[in-house]
Write a protein that holds these residues in place. Structure first.
Motif, PDB file in Angstrom:
ATOM      1  N   HIS A 140       0.185   4.711  -0.484  1.00  0.00           N
ATOM      2  CA  HIS A 140      -0.615   5.996  -0.181  1.00  0.00           C
ATOM      3  C   HIS A 140       0.402   6.847   0.503  1.00  0.00           C
ATOM      4  O   HIS A 140       0.330   8.052   0.433  1.00  0.00           O
ATOM      5  N   ASP A 180       0.633  -1.263  -0.189  1.00  0.00           N
ATOM      6  CA  ASP A 180      -0.013   0.056   0.416  1.00  0.00           C
ATOM      7  C   ASP A 180       0.640   1.261   0.195  1.00  0.00           C
ATOM      8  O   ASP A 180       1.470   1.353   0.746  1.00  0.00           O
ATOM      9  N   THR A 235      -0.241   9.016  -4.042  1.00  0.00           N
ATOM     10  CA  THR A 235       0.865   8.691  -2.745  1.00  0.00           C
ATOM     11  C   THR A 235       1.036  10.441  -2.369  1.00  0.00           C
ATOM     12  O   THR A 235       0.888  11.243  -2.636  1.00  0.00           O
ATOM     13  N   SER A 270       6.022   9.508 -11.082  1.00  0.00           N
ATOM     14  CA  SER A 270       5.404   8.804 -11.068  1.00  0.00           C
ATOM     15  C   SER A 270       6.194   7.467 -12.134  1.00  0.00           C
ATOM     16  O   SER A 270       5.868   6.163 -11.830  1.00  0.00           O
ATOM     17  N   ASP A 305       3.007  12.870  -4.105  1.00  0.00           N
ATOM     18  CA  ASP A 305       1.857  12.887  -5.183  1.00  0.00           C
ATOM     19  C   ASP A 305       0.625  14.219  -5.142  1.00  0.00           C
ATOM     20  O   ASP A 305       1.682  14.914  -5.539  1.00  0.00           O
ATOM     21  N   SER A 311       1.952   1.608 -11.718  1.00  0.00           N
ATOM     22  CA  SER A 311       0.856   2.523 -12.345  1.00  0.00           C
ATOM     23  C   SER A 311      -0.398   2.614 -11.093  1.00  0.00           C
ATOM     24  O   SER A 311      -1.051   0.870 -10.606  1.00  0.00           O
ATOM     25  N   LEU A 312      -0.842   3.308 -10.678  1.00  0.00           N
ATOM     26  CA  LEU A 312      -1.371   3.239  -9.338  1.00  0.00           C
ATOM     27  C   LEU A 312      -3.022   4.312  -9.322  1.00  0.00           C
ATOM     28  O   LEU A 312      -3.249   4.782 -10.475  1.00  0.00           O
ATOM     29  N   SER A 313      -3.977   3.582  -8.782  1.00  0.00           N
ATOM     30  CA  SER A 313      -5.438   4.251  -8.987  1.00  0.00           C
ATOM     31  C   SER A 313      -5.746   5.375  -7.896  1.00  0.00           C
ATOM     32  O   SER A 313      -7.015   5.511  -7.679  1.00  0.00           O
ATOM     33  N   TYR A 314      -4.746   5.620  -7.044  1.00  0.00           N
ATOM     34  CA  TYR A 314      -4.864   6.474  -6.273  1.00  0.00           C
ATOM     35  C   TYR A 314      -2.974   7.721  -5.872  1.00  0.00           C
ATOM     36  O   TYR A 314      -2.042   7.491  -6.706  1.00  0.00           O
TER      37      TYR A 314
END
Length: 310
Positions: free
Chosen positions: A91, A89, A227, A217, A230, A222-225
Motif C-alpha cells: 500500500h 503489503d 499503491t 504497474s 499509483d 497484480s494488486l487489488s489496491y
C-alpha cells in the motif's frame, strides 16, 4: 538430572527477494547442538522443515555431519537453500518497509524427550542490498505454540527487516511526473487564439502520464489496491485532465457568449495552482509519516522459549 535440550543457531549467507511472487530465498547455515540421555546421541539428528516454504529444500553443504562431543552430547551443521512465502503489503510503495518471517519447524523432538529448545544467537549475518530493497536488521526467536502439549513443535522464526530505497523512485518517477504536472500551467500561457496548440500540449501531457502509469504497474505484481505511487500518478493524470476540461469548457462558454471574460487567466488558474500545491503538501506529509522498520530490534534480539511440559 541432566536436562535433555536442543540449541539451534543460524547464519545467513545470501538472501534473494522476489516481491513479484512474494517469495524470499534464504541461503543459510543451521547449527544444532543437543543433549540426550541416550548412549549414542549421534544416532539421532533433529529434523527440521520449512513451515512456510514454497519448494523442496536444496542441501548445499552437509560436511558438518553429526559429531559426538561426549556420551550424551552431539552437534551438527548444514547449509541449505530454501524459498519461503513472505507476503508484502505494498500500500505504501515505494516508501514501504516490511518484516519478512521465515519459519523452520522442528517436529518430533518430543519422541526423544527433548525438554527445552533454545536459540544461541552468536552468529553474525551478511547484510545484502537487494536491488531497491535493503536489509536493515535480522532478528529471531524460538516460538512454541502450545508448550504444555507433550507433542510440541517448536519453530525457529527468522525476521528480516527490509526497507525500500525510495530515492530511486523519487528521481526516476516522482520528479518527471511533478514537472509534467507543472507543465500543465504552461498551456495557460499559450494565446487563446491558438486553441489547437493548447489542446495538443495537454493531450501530449496526458499520454505521458499514462505512460508513467504503465511503467509503475510493470514494477509491481497484480494488486487489488492502489499503491502510494499509483495514487500520485493517478493524481497527476486527473490534474492534467482537469486543466483540459477547464480550457474546453471556458472555450465553449465564451463561444456562446455565456461569459464575458475568459477564466483561463484569472480564478481558474488560481484554483488549479492551489490544488496542485495543496495536493503535493498533503502527499509529502503523508509519506514522511509512514513508519519505518529501522526502529525494530536488530540481530541482537534473541528470545529463547523453553518448554517445561514434558
Amino acid at each position: 538430572m541432566t536436562q535433555r535440550k536442543l540449541a539451534v543457531d543460524f547464519q545467513l549467507e545470501h538472501v534473494e527477494m522476489d516481491y513479484m511472487r512474494h517469495e524470499t530465498e534464504l541461503d543459510m547455515r543451521l547449527w544444532m547442538h543437543w543433549t540426550t540421555l541416550e548412549a549414542d546421541a549421534s544416532e539421532w539428528m533433529p529434523e527440521w522443515l520449512p513451515a512456510n516454504g514454497t519448494q523442496d529444500m536444496r542441501i548445499v553443504d552437509d560436511s558438518g555431519k553429526t559429531q559426538d562431543k561426549g556420551d550424551y552430547d552431539a552437534y551438527t551443521s548444514i547449509r541449505f537453500v530454501q524459498k519461503f512465502r513472505t507476503q508484502m503489503d505494498l500500500h505504501e510503495f515505494p516508501f514501504d518497509s516490511h518484516v519478512l518471517t521465515a519459519k523452520l519447524r522442528f517436529p518430533r523432538v518430543h519422541k526423544h524427550k527433548i525438554e527445552s529448545v533454545t536459540l544461541l544467537g552468536k552468529r553474525k549475518h551478511q547484510y545484502i542490498n537487494l536491488g531497491d530493497l535493503q536489509i536493515v536488521g535480522v532478528s529471531s526467536s524460538i516460538e512454541i505454540t502450545d508448550p504444555e502439549n507433550k507433542n510440541f513443535k517448536p519453530e525457529l522464526h527468522i525476521h528480516l527487516s527490509v526497507e525500500r530505497q525510495a530515492n530511486v523512485y523519487v528521481l526516476s518517477i516522482y520528479m518527471p511526473l511533478f514537472l509534467l504536472g507543472l507543465s500543465g500551467f504552461g498551456t495557460y500561457l499559450i494565446p487563446e487564439d491558438d486553441y489547437a496548440d493548447r489542446l495538443g500540449s495537454l493531450l501530449a501531457l496526458i499520454f505521458a502520464s499514462v505512460g508513467y502509469q504503465l511503467v509503475v504497474s510493470g514494477k509491481l505484481p497484480s494488486l487489488s489496491y492502489l499503491t502510494l505511487l499509483d495514487r500520485y500518478t493517478t493524481g497527476v493524470f486527473l490534474f492534467v485532465c482537469a486543466i483540459l476540461l477547464h480550457i474546453i469548457l471556458d472555450r465553449a462558454l465564451h463561444e456562446f457568449d455565456l461569459i464575458g471574460e475568459s477564466t483561463c487567466s484569472s480564478i481558474g488558474v488560481l484554483i488549479a495552482a492551489a490544488a496542485f500545491a495543496g495536493g503535493h503538501v498533503f502527499y509529502v506529509i503523508y509519506a514522511i509519516r509512514i513508519p519505518s522498520c529501522r526502529g525494530l530490534p536488530d540481530q541482537t534480539r534473541y528470545r529463547p522459549i523453553d518448554n517445561q511440559g514434558s
